[in-house]
Design an enzyme around this catalytic site. Structure first.
Site, short mmCIF file in Angstrom:
data_model
loop_
_atom_site.label_atom_id
_atom_site.label_comp_id
_atom_site.label_asym_id
_atom_site.label_seq_id
_atom_site.Cartn_x
_atom_site.Cartn_y
_atom_site.Cartn_z
N TRP A 65 1.00 -1.35 -0.02
CA TRP A 65 -0.13 0.23 -0.01
C TRP A 65 0.99 1.35 0.00
O TRP A 65 1.73 1.21 0.74
CB TRP A 65 -0.81 -0.06 1.07
CG TRP A 65 -1.98 0.81 1.18
CD1 TRP A 65 -2.07 2.41 1.70
CD2 TRP A 65 -3.36 0.83 0.42
NE1 TRP A 65 -3.33 2.89 1.43
CE2 TRP A 65 -4.05 2.27 0.70
CE3 TRP A 65 -3.90 -0.04 -0.48
CZ2 TRP A 65 -5.27 2.11 0.04
CZ3 TRP A 65 -4.90 -0.11 -0.98
CH2 TRP A 65 -5.68 1.30 -0.61
N PHE A 74 -0.44 -2.41 8.15
CA PHE A 74 -0.91 -3.48 9.12
C PHE A 74 -0.32 -4.85 9.13
O PHE A 74 -0.49 -5.53 10.32
CB PHE A 74 -2.74 -3.61 9.18
CG PHE A 74 -3.20 -4.04 10.19
CD1 PHE A 74 -3.35 -3.47 11.48
CD2 PHE A 74 -3.79 -5.63 10.10
CE1 PHE A 74 -4.13 -4.14 12.71
CE2 PHE A 74 -4.24 -6.23 11.45
CZ PHE A 74 -4.62 -5.42 12.35
N GLU A 75 -0.05 -5.42 8.07
CA GLU A 75 0.46 -6.83 7.94
C GLU A 75 1.92 -6.78 8.34
O GLU A 75 2.41 -7.89 8.14
CB GLU A 75 -0.06 -7.28 6.64
CG GLU A 75 -1.29 -7.79 6.49
CD GLU A 75 -2.28 -6.46 6.29
OE1 GLU A 75 -3.38 -6.28 6.46
OE2 GLU A 75 -1.72 -5.36 5.45
N CYS A 113 3.98 2.91 4.99
CA CYS A 113 3.45 4.19 4.84
C CYS A 113 1.89 4.30 5.16
O CYS A 113 1.18 3.91 4.34
CB CYS A 113 3.82 4.86 3.59
SG CYS A 113 3.50 6.51 3.33
N VAL A 114 1.69 5.21 6.12
CA VAL A 114 0.42 5.39 6.58
C VAL A 114 0.03 6.97 6.54
O VAL A 114 0.94 7.56 7.02
CB VAL A 114 -0.08 4.81 7.88
CG1 VAL A 114 -1.61 5.03 8.18
CG2 VAL A 114 0.20 3.40 8.02
N ILE A 115 -0.72 7.35 5.40
CA ILE A 115 -1.04 8.69 5.37
C ILE A 115 -2.40 9.09 6.02
O ILE A 115 -3.58 8.44 5.81
CB ILE A 115 -0.92 9.12 4.01
CG1 ILE A 115 0.30 8.84 3.30
CG2 ILE A 115 -1.34 10.64 3.77
CD1 ILE A 115 0.52 9.07 1.71
N HIS A 140 -9.14 5.76 10.95
CA HIS A 140 -8.43 4.56 10.60
C HIS A 140 -6.95 4.77 10.84
O HIS A 140 -6.03 3.77 11.29
CB HIS A 140 -8.70 4.51 9.11
CG HIS A 140 -7.99 3.21 8.46
ND1 HIS A 140 -6.93 3.23 7.55
CD2 HIS A 140 -8.43 1.86 8.47
CE1 HIS A 140 -6.83 2.16 7.28
NE2 HIS A 140 -7.32 1.14 7.76
N PHE A 159 11.46 -0.26 12.84
CA PHE A 159 9.83 0.57 12.68
C PHE A 159 10.46 1.67 11.65
O PHE A 159 10.82 2.56 11.97
CB PHE A 159 9.14 1.06 14.00
CG PHE A 159 8.03 1.92 13.60
CD1 PHE A 159 6.93 1.36 13.58
CD2 PHE A 159 7.96 3.29 13.29
CE1 PHE A 159 5.55 1.92 13.52
CE2 PHE A 159 6.80 3.74 13.08
CZ PHE A 159 5.83 3.37 13.25
N ARG A 200 10.22 12.32 3.04
CA ARG A 200 11.11 11.34 4.00
C ARG A 200 11.25 9.82 3.13
O ARG A 200 11.97 9.14 3.96
CB ARG A 200 9.99 11.06 5.18
CG ARG A 200 9.94 12.38 5.90
CD ARG A 200 8.91 12.26 7.00
NE ARG A 200 8.81 13.42 7.76
CZ ARG A 200 8.66 14.86 7.39
NH1 ARG A 200 8.13 15.03 6.07
NH2 ARG A 200 8.56 15.82 8.27
#
Length: 164
Positions: A31, A66-67, A89-91, A97, A122, A136
């Site tokens: 993702w 998440f995985e 990467c979580v935006i 969520h 991490f 980044r």
């Protein structure tokens, strides 16, 4: 704290051990692939630049950030590794969520590290927007993938030092 003028991936003030004797796993979220691929390239190249052998770097993709936790767990359960690097990467979006995923991933990665007594790094960007992620992942603030790889090398070395 990062500023628009600071590259966070500067390691000129620290000694980085050789990565030659170590085996690394890299788990990469699919993702936000444009960002995570850049993180992966940074991590992989940093490992190689510090002596890691290509045959001692094991890369696996997982669907999303998440995985990463279960991916790292599977690698440590099935492969003899000195460290695992988790890249994702979580935006931030319009819902909560983001908060749930970021908390779950951070806690999960910590728990896997404790479970196996191995460094699990991490390397997950948690940004407010796409531009912050780009900055980044090889942009003006450096590459978090580089930072994750250097952390993995240093922690593998620490574990070897302490465990003999």
């Amino acid at each position: 704290m990062a500023t628009q003028f600071k590259n966070l991936s500067d390691f000129s003030n620290t000694e980085i051990p050789s990565a030659v004797p170590y085996r690394f796993g890299i788990v990469v979220a699919e993702w936000n692939a444009g960002i995570t691929n850049a993180l992966y390239e940074g991590a992989y190249q940093s490992l190689i630049n510090h002596g890691a052998l290509p045959d001692n770097i094991f890369t696996y993709a997982v669907p999303g950030s998440f995985e990463l936790t279960s991916g790292a767990d599977m690698l440590l359960k099935n492969l003899h590794l000195d460290a695992v690097i988790c890249l994702g990467c979580v935006i931030q979006g319009e819902t909560r969520h983001f908060d749930f995923i970021c908390n779950a991933v951070a806690n999960g990665i910590s728990n896997v590290a404790i479970k196996y007594a191995k460094p699990v790094i991490f390397g997950v960007l948690t940004t407010d927007n796409q531009q912050q992620a780009v900055d980044r992942a090889g942009g003006k603030h450096g590459n978090k993938g580089d930072e994750a790889a250097i952390t993995a090398i240093k922690m593998a070395n620490l574990a070897e030092t302490l465990n003999g």
